[in-house]
Scaffold this motif. Sequence first.
Motif, PDB file in Angstrom:
ATOM      1  N   ASP A  65       0.821  -1.219   0.000  1.00 16.96           N
ATOM      2  CA  ASP A  65       0.000   0.000   0.000  1.00 16.96           C
ATOM      3  C   ASP A  65       0.847   1.257   0.000  1.00 16.96           C
ATOM      4  O   ASP A  65       0.331   2.360   0.133  1.00 16.96           O
ATOM      5  N   ASN A  66       2.124   1.095  -0.149  1.00 18.10           N
ATOM      6  CA  ASN A  66       3.030   2.232  -0.142  1.00 18.10           C
ATOM      7  C   ASN A  66       2.749   3.124  -1.344  1.00 18.10           C
ATOM      8  O   ASN A  66       2.678   2.658  -2.473  1.00 18.10           O
ATOM      9  N   GLU A  67       2.609   4.392  -1.100  1.00 16.58           N
ATOM     10  CA  GLU A  67       2.374   5.330  -2.199  1.00 16.58           C
ATOM     11  C   GLU A  67       3.662   6.006  -2.637  1.00 16.58           C
ATOM     12  O   GLU A  67       3.669   7.137  -3.083  1.00 16.58           O
ATOM     13  N   PHE A  68       4.767   5.291  -2.507  1.00 17.34           N
ATOM     14  CA  PHE A  68       6.055   5.787  -2.962  1.00 17.34           C
ATOM     15  C   PHE A  68       5.988   6.062  -4.457  1.00 17.34           C
ATOM     16  O   PHE A  68       5.411   5.287  -5.214  1.00 17.34           O
ATOM     17  N   HIS A  69       6.565   7.157  -4.882  1.00 19.21           N
ATOM     18  CA  HIS A  69       6.681   7.399  -6.312  1.00 19.21           C
ATOM     19  C   HIS A  69       7.849   8.336  -6.585  1.00 19.21           C
ATOM     20  O   HIS A  69       8.308   9.052  -5.705  1.00 19.21           O
ATOM     21  N   CYS A  85      -1.425   5.925 -15.758  1.00 16.49           N
ATOM     22  CA  CYS A  85      -2.278   5.211 -14.808  1.00 16.49           C
ATOM     23  C   CYS A  85      -3.183   6.147 -14.009  1.00 16.49           C
ATOM     24  O   CYS A  85      -4.152   5.687 -13.401  1.00 16.49           O
ATOM     25  N   PHE A 122       0.326  10.554 -13.749  1.00 15.42           N
ATOM     26  CA  PHE A 122       1.253   9.510 -13.324  1.00 15.42           C
ATOM     27  C   PHE A 122       1.332   8.436 -14.402  1.00 15.42           C
ATOM     28  O   PHE A 122       0.339   8.136 -15.070  1.00 15.42           O
ATOM     29  N   ASN A 132       3.016   4.328 -14.933  1.00 18.32           N
ATOM     30  CA  ASN A 132       3.605   3.247 -14.143  1.00 18.32           C
ATOM     31  C   ASN A 132       4.570   2.452 -15.018  1.00 18.32           C
ATOM     32  O   ASN A 132       4.372   2.276 -16.200  1.00 18.32           O
ATOM     33  N   TYR A 188       5.749   0.563 -10.364  1.00 18.82           N
ATOM     34  CA  TYR A 188       6.118   1.804  -9.682  1.00 18.82           C
ATOM     35  C   TYR A 188       5.508   2.985 -10.433  1.00 18.82           C
ATOM     36  O   TYR A 188       5.490   3.012 -11.661  1.00 18.82           O
ATOM     37  N   TRP A 189       5.027   3.960  -9.682  1.00 15.12           N
ATOM     38  CA  TRP A 189       4.447   5.157 -10.285  1.00 15.12           C
ATOM     39  C   TRP A 189       5.494   6.247 -10.418  1.00 15.12           C
ATOM     40  O   TRP A 189       6.360   6.410  -9.559  1.00 15.12           O
ATOM     41  N   GLU A 240       5.406  10.375 -11.206  1.00 13.42           N
ATOM     42  CA  GLU A 240       4.585  11.578 -11.363  1.00 13.42           C
ATOM     43  C   GLU A 240       5.231  12.470 -12.413  1.00 13.42           C
ATOM     44  O   GLU A 240       6.438  12.710 -12.368  1.00 13.42           O
TER      45      GLU A 240
END
Length: 122
Positions: free
Chosen positions: A71-75, A97, A107, A109, A114-115, A117
């Motif tokens: 659930d990590n929103e790392f980007h 995405c 964004f 992916n 991985y996203w 931005e």
Amino acid sequence: MRFTFYHNNINVLDLEKSVEFYQKALGLTITKEVEAEDNSFKLVFLGDQTTPHLLELTWLRDMDRPYNLGDNEFHLAMRVDDMDAALALHKEMDCVCFENPDMGIYFINDPDGYWVEICPEA
């Protein structure tokens, strides 16, 4: 004492596919490669030819499944001088995405989920 950014690392399942993605989608180029003597891992550093900050892609020989990003929103975040051309390229690559027109960003992916931005230049 002063700290400065050097690189960010992400682990990738298919190094060749990931390098190709970052080269095509973001224009990054390989600046350095490191391979373990026993071939257990390989590192590829990519740069934007403008800033000293690098993206390090790590491939581990024994990884046999996709990475769990949880659930990590790392980007990562990149700026671009032509948002319209960038968005058109990324739509052509089918990697957009999420779009947020109100904020003027979107964004993409990468092959591992991985996203990245995409932001307009300030």
